[in-house]
Design a protein around this motif. Structure first.
Motif, PDB file in Angstrom:
ATOM      1  N   PRO A   1      -6.276  18.344   8.196  1.00  0.00           N
ATOM      2  CA  PRO A   1      -6.407  18.098   9.603  1.00  0.00           C
ATOM      3  C   PRO A   1      -5.339  16.800  10.104  1.00  0.00           C
ATOM      4  CG  PRO A   1      -8.391  17.380   8.576  1.00  0.00           C
ATOM      5  CD  PRO A   1      -7.764  18.344   7.861  1.00  0.00           C
ATOM      6  N   SER A   2      -5.153  16.678  11.656  1.00  0.00           N
ATOM      7  CA  SER A   2      -4.325  15.995  11.455  1.00  0.00           C
ATOM      8  C   SER A   2      -5.292  14.485  11.770  1.00  0.00           C
ATOM      9  CB  SER A   2      -3.455  15.656  13.601  1.00  0.00           C
ATOM     10  OG  SER A   2      -4.817  16.145  14.310  1.00  0.00           O
ATOM     11  N   GLY A   3      -4.579  13.401  12.093  1.00  0.00           N
ATOM     12  CA  GLY A   3      -5.543  12.152  12.113  1.00  0.00           C
ATOM     13  C   GLY A   3      -6.063  11.279  10.657  1.00  0.00           C
ATOM     14  N   CYS A   4      -7.324  11.425  10.596  1.00  0.00           N
ATOM     15  CA  CYS A   4      -8.163  11.063  10.020  1.00  0.00           C
ATOM     16  C   CYS A   4      -8.373  12.048   8.981  1.00  0.00           C
ATOM     17  CB  CYS A   4      -9.521  10.006   9.890  1.00  0.00           C
ATOM     18  SG  CYS A   4     -10.522  10.238   8.467  1.00  0.00           S
ATOM     19  N   PRO A   5      -8.240  12.274   7.695  1.00  0.00           N
ATOM     20  CA  PRO A   5      -8.658  13.706   6.898  1.00  0.00           C
ATOM     21  C   PRO A   5      -9.701  14.241   7.311  1.00  0.00           C
ATOM     22  CG  PRO A   5      -7.859  12.017   5.396  1.00  0.00           C
ATOM     23  CD  PRO A   5      -7.576  11.639   6.903  1.00  0.00           C
ATOM     24  N   PHE A   6     -10.990  12.463   7.393  1.00  0.00           N
ATOM     25  CA  PHE A   6     -12.235  13.216   7.173  1.00  0.00           C
ATOM     26  C   PHE A   6     -12.698  12.902   8.456  1.00  0.00           C
ATOM     27  CE2 PHE A   6     -16.887  10.857   6.591  1.00  0.00           C
ATOM     28  CZ  PHE A   6     -17.078  11.895   6.068  1.00  0.00           C
ATOM     29  N   HIS A   7     -11.616  13.100   9.338  1.00  0.00           N
ATOM     30  CA  HIS A   7     -12.770  13.094  11.180  1.00  0.00           C
ATOM     31  C   HIS A   7     -13.633  14.405  11.510  1.00  0.00           C
ATOM     32  CE1 HIS A   7      -9.361  15.517  12.525  1.00  0.00           C
ATOM     33  NE2 HIS A   7     -10.017  16.040  13.496  1.00  0.00           N
ATOM     34  N   PRO A   8     -13.828  15.228  10.724  1.00  0.00           N
ATOM     35  CA  PRO A   8     -14.104  17.000  10.719  1.00  0.00           C
ATOM     36  C   PRO A   8     -15.994  16.536  10.369  1.00  0.00           C
ATOM     37  CG  PRO A   8     -11.680  17.565  10.030  1.00  0.00           C
ATOM     38  CD  PRO A   8     -12.035  15.959  10.245  1.00  0.00           C
ATOM     39  N   ARG A   9     -15.503  15.845   9.349  1.00  0.00           N
ATOM     40  CA  ARG A   9     -17.532  15.820   9.115  1.00  0.00           C
ATOM     41  C   ARG A   9     -17.875  14.684   9.509  1.00  0.00           C
ATOM     42  NH1 ARG A   9     -16.681  16.366   2.775  1.00  0.00           N
ATOM     43  NH2 ARG A   9     -18.723  17.262   2.872  1.00  0.00           N
ATOM     44  N   CYS A  10     -16.806  13.526  10.345  1.00  0.00           N
ATOM     45  CA  CYS A  10     -17.579  11.952   9.887  1.00  0.00           C
ATOM     46  C   CYS A  10     -18.367  12.012  10.897  1.00  0.00           C
ATOM     47  CB  CYS A  10     -16.234  11.600  10.377  1.00  0.00           C
ATOM     48  SG  CYS A  10     -16.550   9.778  10.561  1.00  0.00           S
ATOM     49  N   PRO A  11     -19.612  11.040  11.278  1.00  0.00           N
ATOM     50  CA  PRO A  11     -20.682  11.437  12.283  1.00  0.00           C
ATOM     51  C   PRO A  11     -19.854  10.110  13.245  1.00  0.00           C
ATOM     52  CG  PRO A  11     -21.771  10.126  10.150  1.00  0.00           C
ATOM     53  CD  PRO A  11     -20.178  10.957  10.021  1.00  0.00           C
ATOM     54  N   MET A  12     -18.755   9.174  12.842  1.00  0.00           N
ATOM     55  CA  MET A  12     -18.134   8.019  13.531  1.00  0.00           C
ATOM     56  C   MET A  12     -16.900   9.253  14.822  1.00  0.00           C
ATOM     57  SD  MET A  12     -19.602   4.845  11.141  1.00  0.00           S
ATOM     58  CE  MET A  12     -18.188   4.356  12.388  1.00  0.00           C
ATOM     59  N   ALA A  13     -16.683   9.836  13.772  1.00  0.00           N
ATOM     60  CA  ALA A  13     -15.370  10.178  14.474  1.00  0.00           C
ATOM     61  C   ALA A  13     -15.123  10.047  16.194  1.00  0.00           C
ATOM     62  CB  ALA A  13     -15.185  11.676  14.451  1.00  0.00           C
ATOM     63  N   GLN A  14     -14.119   9.318  16.414  1.00  0.00           N
ATOM     64  CA  GLN A  14     -13.879   9.297  18.277  1.00  0.00           C
ATOM     65  C   GLN A  14     -12.175   9.794  18.037  1.00  0.00           C
ATOM     66  OE1 GLN A  14     -14.322   5.777  19.251  1.00  0.00           O
ATOM     67  NE2 GLN A  14     -16.106   5.364  18.259  1.00  0.00           N
ATOM     68  N   ASP A  15     -12.106  10.250  19.890  1.00  0.00           N
ATOM     69  CA  ASP A  15     -10.576  10.639  20.398  1.00  0.00           C
ATOM     70  C   ASP A  15      -8.875   9.953  19.227  1.00  0.00           C
ATOM     71  OD1 ASP A  15     -11.511  12.163  21.381  1.00  0.00           O
ATOM     72  OD2 ASP A  15     -11.086  10.937  23.545  1.00  0.00           O
ATOM     73  N   ILE A  16      -9.363   8.708  18.937  1.00  0.00           N
ATOM     74  CA  ILE A  16      -8.640   7.925  18.066  1.00  0.00           C
ATOM     75  C   ILE A  16      -8.102   8.708  16.048  1.00  0.00           C
ATOM     76  CG2 ILE A  16      -9.716   6.252  17.227  1.00  0.00           C
ATOM     77  CD1 ILE A  16      -7.342   4.887  17.097  1.00  0.00           C
ATOM     78  N   CYS A  17      -9.249   8.967  16.378  1.00  0.00           N
ATOM     79  CA  CYS A  17      -9.847   9.563  14.068  1.00  0.00           C
ATOM     80  C   CYS A  17      -9.237  11.061  14.616  1.00  0.00           C
ATOM     81  CB  CYS A  17     -11.036   9.917  14.562  1.00  0.00           C
ATOM     82  SG  CYS A  17     -11.665   8.034  14.200  1.00  0.00           S
ATOM     83  N   ARG A  18      -8.700  11.799  15.362  1.00  0.00           N
ATOM     84  CA  ARG A  18      -8.397  13.037  15.094  1.00  0.00           C
ATOM     85  C   ARG A  18      -6.491  13.431  15.449  1.00  0.00           C
ATOM     86  NH1 ARG A  18     -13.203  12.725  18.110  1.00  0.00           N
ATOM     87  NH2 ARG A  18     -14.304  14.499  17.997  1.00  0.00           N
TER      88      ARG A  18
ATOM     89  N   ASP B   1     -15.299  -1.074 -13.258  1.00  0.00           N
ATOM     90  CA  ASP B   1     -15.212  -2.864 -12.340  1.00  0.00           C
ATOM     91  C   ASP B   1     -14.303  -3.195 -10.766  1.00  0.00           C
ATOM     92  OD1 ASP B   1     -15.671  -4.227 -14.769  1.00  0.00           O
ATOM     93  OD2 ASP B   1     -13.493  -3.587 -16.108  1.00  0.00           O
ATOM     94  N   ASP B   2     -13.294  -1.686 -10.722  1.00  0.00           N
ATOM     95  CA  ASP B   2     -13.834  -1.329  -9.466  1.00  0.00           C
ATOM     96  C   ASP B   2     -13.143   0.180  -9.436  1.00  0.00           C
ATOM     97  OD1 ASP B   2     -11.660  -4.166  -8.330  1.00  0.00           O
ATOM     98  OD2 ASP B   2     -11.353  -3.932 -10.377  1.00  0.00           O
ATOM     99  N   LEU B   3     -13.325  -0.027  -7.693  1.00  0.00           N
ATOM    100  CA  LEU B   3     -13.586   2.088  -7.386  1.00  0.00           C
ATOM    101  C   LEU B   3     -12.322   2.532  -6.334  1.00  0.00           C
ATOM    102  CD1 LEU B   3     -16.998   2.963  -7.483  1.00  0.00           C
ATOM    103  CD2 LEU B   3     -15.076   3.793  -8.919  1.00  0.00           C
ATOM    104  N   VAL B   4     -11.693   3.155  -6.220  1.00  0.00           N
ATOM    105  CA  VAL B   4     -11.253   4.247  -5.363  1.00  0.00           C
ATOM    106  C   VAL B   4     -11.716   5.595  -5.043  1.00  0.00           C
ATOM    107  CG1 VAL B   4      -8.457   4.153  -4.696  1.00  0.00           C
ATOM    108  CG2 VAL B   4      -8.317   2.295  -6.447  1.00  0.00           C
ATOM    109  N   VAL B   5     -12.236   5.301  -3.735  1.00  0.00           N
ATOM    110  CA  VAL B   5     -13.078   6.430  -3.236  1.00  0.00           C
ATOM    111  C   VAL B   5     -11.649   6.881  -2.517  1.00  0.00           C
ATOM    112  CG1 VAL B   5     -14.302   7.708  -2.226  1.00  0.00           C
ATOM    113  CG2 VAL B   5     -15.462   5.671  -3.196  1.00  0.00           C
ATOM    114  N   MET B   6     -11.059   8.453  -3.299  1.00  0.00           N
ATOM    115  CA  MET B   6     -10.555   9.406  -1.930  1.00  0.00           C
ATOM    116  C   MET B   6     -10.953  10.556  -1.027  1.00  0.00           C
ATOM    117  SD  MET B   6      -7.039   9.169  -4.860  1.00  0.00           S
ATOM    118  CE  MET B   6      -6.280  10.039  -3.829  1.00  0.00           C
ATOM    119  N   TYR B   7     -10.088  10.900  -0.390  1.00  0.00           N
ATOM    120  CA  TYR B   7     -10.447  12.061   0.449  1.00  0.00           C
ATOM    121  C   TYR B   7      -9.499  12.600   0.532  1.00  0.00           C
ATOM    122  CZ  TYR B   7     -12.823  14.835   3.756  1.00  0.00           C
ATOM    123  OH  TYR B   7     -13.681  15.943   4.135  1.00  0.00           O
ATOM    124  N   ALA B   8      -9.826  14.094  -0.086  1.00  0.00           N
ATOM    125  CA  ALA B   8      -7.808  15.022   0.525  1.00  0.00           C
ATOM    126  C   ALA B   8      -6.792  14.544  -0.093  1.00  0.00           C
ATOM    127  CB  ALA B   8      -8.265  15.300   2.461  1.00  0.00           C
TER     128      ALA B   8
END
Length: 166
Positions: free
Chosen positions: A124-141, A65-72
């Motif tokens: 990684p610091s910031g967003c854990p997905f930033h090294p693989r993210c096509p939208m990553a910007q400085d704030i994400c790191r 019914d509901d999903l929770v997607v997790m990364y790292a």
């Protein structure tokens, strides 16, 4: 048969909540469907909640019914299953959905995720997905994204969740 035996053991105490961790792993599609039907039936007849843990988005699309997607080890996105899978807002969720091949796809993966998963010991610091993210910007790191409300029922942990094309 082992899965059914474990389900029987789990239900012996008449729980209000069943936690099913990868209950269909390594099963053929026919047996997988039987186990999922059994779990669904038990959920309804016993009036219990079920928390299903799975890496299989096809399974989740049919039973959740509901999903929770997790990364790292962090929640990336949460919402109603059908809406989340149809219009993912977090780049990781979007990549997961794209990585599941359609029935007509001939390759093993429709679109594999680039890079390697985050190491839980040296996240990684910031967003854990930033090294693989096509939208990553400085704030994400640098800054871990807050878990923000997209609407009344959807939540995402991405600085740019509103901008992610659906």
């Amino acid at each position: 048969m082992r899965q059914r035996a474990m389900i029987a053991l789990a239900l012996a105490g008449s729980p209000g909540l069943m936690l099913a961790d990868e209950p269909t792993t390594a099963l053929d599609v026919t047996v997988q469907a039987r186990i999922l039907d059994l779990l669904s039936s038990l959920r309804q007849t016993e009036g219990m909640a079920m928390l299903l843990v799975s890496h299989d988005l096809r399974v989740m699309a049919h039973v959740a019914d509901d999903l929770v997607v997790m990364y790292a080890g962090r929640v990336a996105e949460r919402g109603p299953a059908a809406d989340l899978l149809a219009r993912p807002k977090h780049p990781y969720t979007r990549a997961l959905v794209k990585s599941v091949p359609a029935v007509t796809t001939k390759s093993a993966l429709a679109e594999p995720l680039p890079g390697a998963p985050a190491n839980p010991r040296s996240r990684p610091s910031g967003c854990p997905f930033h090294p693989r993210c096509p939208m990553a910007q400085d704030i994400c790191r640098v800054v871990e994204p807050p878990f923000i409300a997209i609407d009344e029922v959807r939540r995402s942990a991405c600085h740019f969740a509103e901008e992610v094309p659906a």
